[in-house]
Design a protein around this motif. Structure first.
Motif, PDB file in Angstrom:
ATOM      1  N   GLU A   1      -5.145   1.000   1.957  1.00 55.63           N
ATOM      2  CA  GLU A   1      -5.156  -0.125   2.888  1.00 55.63           C
ATOM      3  C   GLU A   1      -4.290  -1.273   2.379  1.00 55.63           C
ATOM      4  O   GLU A   1      -4.090  -1.434   1.178  1.00 55.63           O
ATOM      5  CB  GLU A   1      -6.589  -0.638   3.094  1.00 55.63           C
ATOM      6  N   GLU A   2      -3.814  -2.071   3.333  1.00 60.16           N
ATOM      7  CA  GLU A   2      -3.089  -3.279   2.955  1.00 60.16           C
ATOM      8  C   GLU A   2      -4.076  -4.379   2.579  1.00 60.16           C
ATOM      9  O   GLU A   2      -5.198  -4.424   3.094  1.00 60.16           O
ATOM     10  CB  GLU A   2      -2.218  -3.760   4.115  1.00 60.16           C
TER      11      GLU A   2
ATOM     12  N   ASN B   1       0.857  -1.175   0.000  1.00 60.03           N
ATOM     13  CA  ASN B   1       0.000   0.000   0.000  1.00 60.03           C
ATOM     14  C   ASN B   1       0.900   1.234   0.000  1.00 60.03           C
ATOM     15  O   ASN B   1       2.122   1.131  -0.203  1.00 60.03           O
ATOM     16  CB  ASN B   1      -0.969  -0.008   1.177  1.00 60.03           C
ATOM     17  N   LYS B   2       0.323   2.403   0.231  1.00 62.82           N
ATOM     18  CA  LYS B   2       1.067   3.647   0.060  1.00 62.82           C
ATOM     19  C   LYS B   2       2.190   3.840   1.077  1.00 62.82           C
ATOM     20  O   LYS B   2       3.047   4.702   0.892  1.00 62.82           O
ATOM     21  CB  LYS B   2       0.118   4.840   0.126  1.00 62.82           C
TER      22      LYS B   2
ATOM     23  N   SER C   1       0.184  -2.076  -9.328  1.00 60.96           N
ATOM     24  CA  SER C   1       0.363  -0.797 -10.018  1.00 60.96           C
ATOM     25  C   SER C   1      -0.165   0.388  -9.223  1.00 60.96           C
ATOM     26  O   SER C   1       0.261   1.525  -9.434  1.00 60.96           O
ATOM     27  CB  SER C   1      -0.334  -0.841 -11.387  1.00 60.96           C
ATOM     28  N   ASP C   2      -1.113   0.160  -8.288  1.00 57.58           N
ATOM     29  CA  ASP C   2      -1.659   1.261  -7.496  1.00 57.58           C
ATOM     30  C   ASP C   2      -1.034   1.361  -6.111  1.00 57.58           C
ATOM     31  O   ASP C   2      -1.575   2.024  -5.218  1.00 57.58           O
ATOM     32  CB  ASP C   2      -3.178   1.116  -7.360  1.00 57.58           C
TER      33      ASP C   2
ATOM     34  N   GLY D   1       5.342   7.203  -0.958  1.00 57.68           N
ATOM     35  CA  GLY D   1       4.589   6.148  -1.627  1.00 57.68           C
ATOM     36  C   GLY D   1       5.250   5.680  -2.906  1.00 57.68           C
ATOM     37  O   GLY D   1       5.399   4.476  -3.151  1.00 57.68           O
ATOM     38  N   GLU D   2       5.668   6.623  -3.746  1.00 57.64           N
ATOM     39  CA  GLU D   2       6.319   6.266  -5.003  1.00 57.64           C
ATOM     40  C   GLU D   2       7.708   5.677  -4.771  1.00 57.64           C
ATOM     41  O   GLU D   2       8.118   4.725  -5.455  1.00 57.64           O
ATOM     42  CB  GLU D   2       6.424   7.496  -5.903  1.00 57.64           C
ATOM     43  N   LEU D   3       8.418   6.227  -3.799  1.00 62.28           N
ATOM     44  CA  LEU D   3       9.784   5.768  -3.521  1.00 62.28           C
ATOM     45  C   LEU D   3       9.812   4.325  -3.030  1.00 62.28           C
ATOM     46  O   LEU D   3      10.549   3.487  -3.565  1.00 62.28           O
ATOM     47  CB  LEU D   3      10.423   6.678  -2.467  1.00 62.28           C
ATOM     48  N   LEU D   4       9.014   4.027  -2.012  1.00 62.22           N
ATOM     49  CA  LEU D   4       9.110   2.739  -1.334  1.00 62.22           C
ATOM     50  C   LEU D   4       8.248   1.649  -1.955  1.00 62.22           C
ATOM     51  O   LEU D   4       8.207   0.523  -1.458  1.00 62.22           O
ATOM     52  CB  LEU D   4       8.753   2.902   0.147  1.00 62.22           C
TER      53      LEU D   4
END
Length: 527
Positions: free
Chosen positions: A286-287, A220-221, A279-280, A455-458
């Motif tokens: 949420e996980e 998730n994020k 992809s999202d 979010g994008e990094l990890l």
């Protein structure tokens, strides 16, 4: 600490109702119970009086059978130490606001649960009593039951203000597998592996994805926060800054520019492109309840007791990297005595029983005997849980190792936890508390920048050599390098007090294109 704001003020009325017999005016009632400490120390209460103590903590709200529980625990506490206990269990959703109101208004409590997110600030505003010497004289069994390193980790400016919970207080991270799915690809699940070997799992995870028809390593994020586990971020709350746990030079570095971290980030991007990561992931709130493969903090037995049952599959765990103890891992659960508590000796005697007396521990952990649980026989070596209705959170209370194990499984899972703790490698900064007051604005700005990209990094959504320079450029403009310099100055001073001479190496700044996989292992932030 932050001053009371409008949001906190709105919750004040509810918080003030938490207790009518607590610190500053801890009530006493006449009784026949002995007031002598289990260690033979003198309490602040008069002979024949029973002291009322209020303990405020977090969980799933007040138990529905709370009164029946009081009828069991309080007579026992009266007989042992001359105490009656009132536990106020604040629900998770209300906890942050309620706790802040209680602390900032000097609210009525004797013992308060806290953790690494709030402990230091609460100490700095004078909320908690200094128990540096009292814990040794009033509760020597408690002091002896918890490793010295754990007490060190809770010190602020050389003084102790809290009792750490002796539980999974070191951090161990595990890859958690859907055993049948993973082995169905021909993969043999290893017992342990280093972080640097994550890239070797690509083929297996691809086969699992193809078999299941969905991402095999969903995120998730929040992403893979565990990637920087080997770096002690000194309580800053900023993943991109830290000291590698075993770096004897104690050099503060930009974590995202370290070769081992960049190698892992590159692997995540490869997995993202291959559909192994969803992809999202960067925006998913949420996980997933079911994850074919994931990373979780805990111990290998949790695959049988928790992780597998939660997913509805047979799970198996692979230990990912070392087990490390740091300030943050220990400070995940602390109980502090109010600076206004009228009977701090009694509060410590209570915490001593919670941590060393299995019957008291079982009542707190499992609930009402005869309703929520029973001993399986007169030997009291195992507990049978009748239901899962008890709403107090066990990890907030006391030692896991005083809990009588449940007969749900044919082993005591906490034996493994204790072994992990005993063999954990200590961070070189264990016992160090960073003072961020001189750069709190720069730190807050850097945290805000990092949170925008996290979010994008990890999740591997963007290439490492694209996103890391972008993050670091923004943070450096916000004062990142000045933060590093000031952290290093304090770290050097701390290391000098340990009798360790350090010559800090220059913080390495290596681009993703130049990065190579280091012999590194990682785990996650506390679950």
């Amino acid at each position: 600490m932050k001053k009371l704001n409008k949001a906190l003020a709105l919750g004040m009325a509810g918080a003030m109702a938490l207790s009518m017999a607590a610190c500053g005016g801890s009530g006493t009632t006449s009784g026949t119970a002995s007031t002598a400490s289990t260690a033979g120390t003198t309490s602040g209460a008069a002979d024949g009086e029973v002291v009322n103590l209020t303990w405020v903590t977090v969980g799933n709200g007040q138990p529905t059978n709370y009164d029946a529980w009081l009828e069991q625990i309080n007579p026992y506490l009266e007989e042992k130490i001359g105490v009656n206990l009132d536990v106020q269990v604040v629900s998770w959703g209300d906890w942050d606001n309620r706790r802040n109101v209680i602390v900032n208004t000097g609210g009525e409590y004797d013992i308060l649960f806290t953790n690494m997110n709030t402990y230091v600030n609460d100490v700095h505003i004078g909320a908690f009593a200094d128990i540096s010497e009292l814990v040794k004289t009033s509760s020597p069994e408690l002091y002896a039951s918890i490793p010295e390193d754990y007490w060190d980790a809770c010190e602020i400016d050389g003084k102790l203000y809290g009792v750490p919970t002796y539980k999974d207080s070191s951090i161990s991270e595990y890859l958690v597998w859907d055993k049948e799915l993973a082995e169905g690809t021909g993969f043999t699940i290893p017992e342990a592996m280093p972080m640097s070997d994550l890239g070797t799992l690509t083929d297996t995870l691809t086969a699992m994805k193809d078999t299941k028809g969905e991402a095999s390593f969903p995120m998730n994020k929040n992403g893979a926060t565990w990637v920087a586990f080997e770096y002690d971020n000194m309580g800053t709350g900023l993943l991109p800054i830290g000291v590698r746990y075993n770096d004897e030079t104690a050099t503060v570095v930009p974590v995202l520019e370290q070769p081992d971290i960049q190698a892992s980030l590159n692997t995540f991007h490869e997995w993202y492109q291959a559909g192994i990561i969803n992809s999202d992931a960067a925006t998913k709130p949420e996980e997933n309840a079911y994850k074919p493969c994931s990373v979780a903090q805990g111990w290998s037995g949790a695959a049988i007791t928790s992780w597998g049952p939660q997913m509805g599959v047979d799970a198996q765990a692979t230990k990912l990297g070392p087990t490390v103890i740091s300030n943050d891992t220990v400070r995940g659960s602390i109980n502090c005595i109010s600076a206004n508590c009228a009977y701090p000796e009694k509060a410590l005697e209570l915490l001593q029983l919670v941590n060393t007396d299995s019957y008291v521990r079982d009542l707190l952990y499992y609930g009402v005997q005869g309703d929520n649980w029973d001993y399986t026989d007169d030997t009291k070596q195992w507990v049978h849980k009748n239901n899962a209705d008890w709403t107090m959170a066990g990890y907030t209370q006391g030692s896991f190792f005083a809990v009588t194990p449940s007969d749900e499984f044919d082993f005591n899972q906490y034996d493994e936890v204790k072994e992990l703790n005993e063999n954990a490698e200590a961070s070189v900064l264990l016992g160090f508390t960073l003072d961020t007051s001189a750069f709190k604005d720069q730190l807050a700005n850097c945290v805000a920048i990092y949170e925008r990209y996290k979010g994008e990094l990890l999740s591997g959504t963007r290439p490492t050599d694209e996103i890391v320079p972008e993050i670091m450029d923004e943070m450096r403009k916000a004062g990142f390098d000045e933060i590093v310099a000031q952290c290093q100055e304090q770290v050097d001073a701390f290391m000098a007090t340990k009798g360790t001479t350090t010559e800090s190496a220059p913080a390495e700044s290596t681009s993703a294109a130049e990065s190579t996989a280091a012999e590194s292992t990682s785990a996650s932030s506390a679950a």
